[in-house]
Each structure stands twice: as structure tokens, then as C-alpha cells.
Design a protein around this motif. Structure first.
Motif, PDB file in Angstrom:
ATOM      1  N   ALA A   3       1.003  -1.453   0.278  1.00  0.00           N
ATOM      2  CA  ALA A   3      -0.086   0.280  -0.007  1.00  0.00           C
ATOM      3  C   ALA A   3       0.647   1.421   0.354  1.00  0.00           C
ATOM      4  O   ALA A   3       0.787   2.803  -1.161  1.00  0.00           O
ATOM      5  CB  ALA A   3      -0.833  -0.290   0.733  1.00  0.00           C
ATOM      6  N   ARG A   4       2.061   1.012   0.778  1.00  0.00           N
ATOM      7  CA  ARG A   4       2.764   2.609   0.860  1.00  0.00           C
ATOM      8  C   ARG A   4       3.841   2.792  -0.235  1.00  0.00           C
ATOM      9  O   ARG A   4       3.400   3.754  -0.795  1.00  0.00           O
ATOM     10  CB  ARG A   4       4.152   2.429   1.897  1.00  0.00           C
ATOM     11  CG  ARG A   4       4.433   3.742   2.269  1.00  0.00           C
ATOM     12  CD  ARG A   4       4.818   3.104   3.507  1.00  0.00           C
ATOM     13  NE  ARG A   4       6.799   2.545   3.548  1.00  0.00           N
ATOM     14  CZ  ARG A   4       7.899   2.528   4.547  1.00  0.00           C
ATOM     15  NH1 ARG A   4       7.100   2.275   6.026  1.00  0.00           N
ATOM     16  NH2 ARG A   4       8.623   2.309   4.719  1.00  0.00           N
ATOM     17  N   ILE A   5       3.849   1.332  -0.965  1.00  0.00           N
ATOM     18  CA  ILE A   5       4.562   1.613  -2.734  1.00  0.00           C
ATOM     19  C   ILE A   5       3.586   2.393  -3.360  1.00  0.00           C
ATOM     20  O   ILE A   5       3.618   3.477  -5.191  1.00  0.00           O
ATOM     21  CB  ILE A   5       5.017   0.589  -2.821  1.00  0.00           C
ATOM     22  CG1 ILE A   5       6.419  -0.265  -1.882  1.00  0.00           C
ATOM     23  CG2 ILE A   5       5.325   0.633  -4.797  1.00  0.00           C
ATOM     24  CD1 ILE A   5       7.157  -1.978  -2.478  1.00  0.00           C
ATOM     25  N   LEU A   6       2.523   0.967  -3.887  1.00  0.00           N
ATOM     26  CA  LEU A   6       1.456   2.456  -4.636  1.00  0.00           C
ATOM     27  C   LEU A   6       0.639   3.288  -4.304  1.00  0.00           C
ATOM     28  O   LEU A   6       0.622   4.561  -5.103  1.00  0.00           O
ATOM     29  CB  LEU A   6      -0.075   1.219  -4.241  1.00  0.00           C
ATOM     30  CG  LEU A   6      -1.273   1.550  -5.360  1.00  0.00           C
ATOM     31  CD1 LEU A   6      -1.313   1.086  -6.280  1.00  0.00           C
ATOM     32  CD2 LEU A   6      -2.170   0.626  -4.732  1.00  0.00           C
ATOM     33  N   ARG A   7       0.643   3.954  -3.058  1.00  0.00           N
ATOM     34  CA  ARG A   7       0.393   5.664  -2.594  1.00  0.00           C
ATOM     35  C   ARG A   7       1.887   5.900  -3.177  1.00  0.00           C
ATOM     36  O   ARG A   7       1.742   7.402  -3.389  1.00  0.00           O
ATOM     37  CB  ARG A   7       0.567   6.064  -0.679  1.00  0.00           C
ATOM     38  CG  ARG A   7      -0.151   6.874  -0.547  1.00  0.00           C
ATOM     39  CD  ARG A   7      -0.476   6.634   1.161  1.00  0.00           C
ATOM     40  NE  ARG A   7      -0.837   5.637   1.425  1.00  0.00           N
ATOM     41  CZ  ARG A   7       0.305   4.956   2.534  1.00  0.00           C
ATOM     42  NH1 ARG A   7       0.477   6.201   3.354  1.00  0.00           N
ATOM     43  NH2 ARG A   7      -0.656   4.105   2.863  1.00  0.00           N
TER      44      ARG A   7
END
Length: 173
Positions: A3-7
Motif C-alpha cells: 500500500a505504501r509503494i502504491l501510494r
């Protein structure tokens, strides 16, 4: 973690999109009649133009004309005496060096002015209005040369300095 990478990817994409959307707009090309910073301010009321005032010729050849001595900066100053409102608008647009003039056209041409303390006539105010109203006043008969000779009694010390630089016939009175 995913999720952090996607964000992070979304933030980067939004930043790139914002840069593309705002940074790719092209600056308006300088021109007479343009708006804002691209506006070239030309003198109003002048009817006589030197032969080299062909728009296409000036844009592509003015530096050659100046560097070869065919046109002197002093020839330009009587009408274009504020380079920041004319010359430098194009120079900034093209990324070329600014035109710097440390003297006024009166200094460059060594125009002899009337004694200090003599107020300018209404036709000369605001300051230097005369140069743009000259054609209207003299050439079209709204004033006579006698009107000028009261304050500028020797044509070779005033009128003829501009006339010679512009290639216009000398004034005799």
C-alpha cells in the motif's frame, strides 16, 4: 508495504502530471498588441518609419544591422528609449542578453535642452510626449516650426541631431 509503494507511485504520478500540466504551457511570443509581459510598447503617433522597420527583417537581422554598423543603437533610442518595454521583451523571450542603455536618448544624441527652469509646454507633458506627437504637430500642420524655435533656436543643436540619426532631411529656420 504494498500500500505504501502504491501510494508513493500515485504521488509521483500526480506530481509528474501536475508538472506536465503547468510547466508545458508556452510563453506568449512578444508582439505589438500582445498582452502582459509579451506586449511590445511602441511609440504612438509616429508615421515615419526607417526602411529597416520591416517586421520580418528586424526580427531576423537587427543584430547583424547593429553589429555591422548599418544601424546604431542611438538611431533606435529616440523612439524606443526604454529597452525594458521593447528590446528586452524579445531578448528575454529568446534568452539573449538584455540591451543596457545607461544614458537617455538626449544624452546619446547630445541634444541641447533649453535653460533649466523653463517649464515644458503642454505638448511636452507627460515628459517626452513630443517625440510621439511630433508628426501630428509639425508634419500635419497642427503646429509650426516657429513654435519649436522659441525654445530650440538652433536646429543643429536639437532637431537635426535626431533627423541626421534617422536619415531625415535637416531642418532650417
Amino acid at each position: 508495504m504494498v500500500a505504501r509503494i502504491l501510494r508513493y507511485k500515485i504521488i509521483v504520478l500526480l506530481a509528474v502530471f501536475a508538472l506536465v500540466a503547468t510547466g508545458c504551457s508556452r510563453a506568449e511570443k512578444p508582439a505589438v498588441g500582445a498582452k502582459g509581459e509579451a506586449a511590445l510598447q511602441v511609440p504612438e503617433g509616429i508615421q515615419l518609419f526607417p526602411s529597416y522597420h520591416n517586421k520580418e527583417k528586424i526580427a531576423s537581422n537587427h543584430m547583424t544591422l547593429i553589429s555591422k554598423g548599418k544601424v546604431k543603437v542611438a538611431n533606435c533610442l529616440p523612439c524606443h528609449n526604454n529597452p525594458d518595454k521593447f528590446c528586452n521583451v524579445c531578448h528575454e523571450y529568446t534568452g539573449t542578453a538584455k540591451v543596457m542603455v545607461g544614458k537617455t536618448y538626449k544624452d546619446v544624441l547630445a541634444l541641447e535642452m533649453p535653460a533649466a527652469g523653463i517649464p515644458a509646454p503642454p505638448s511636452h507633458t507627460p515628459t517626452d510626449t513630443w517625440k510621439t506627437a511630433h508628426d501630428e504637430a509639425i508634419i500635419y500642420g497642427k503646429e509650426t516650426i516657429a513654435t519649436c524655435s522659441g525654445c530650440h533656436p538652433v536646429a543643429d543643436q536639437f532637431c537635426n541631431k535626431c533627423h541626421e540619426n534617422a536619415g531625415i532631411r535637416k531642418i532650417k529656420y
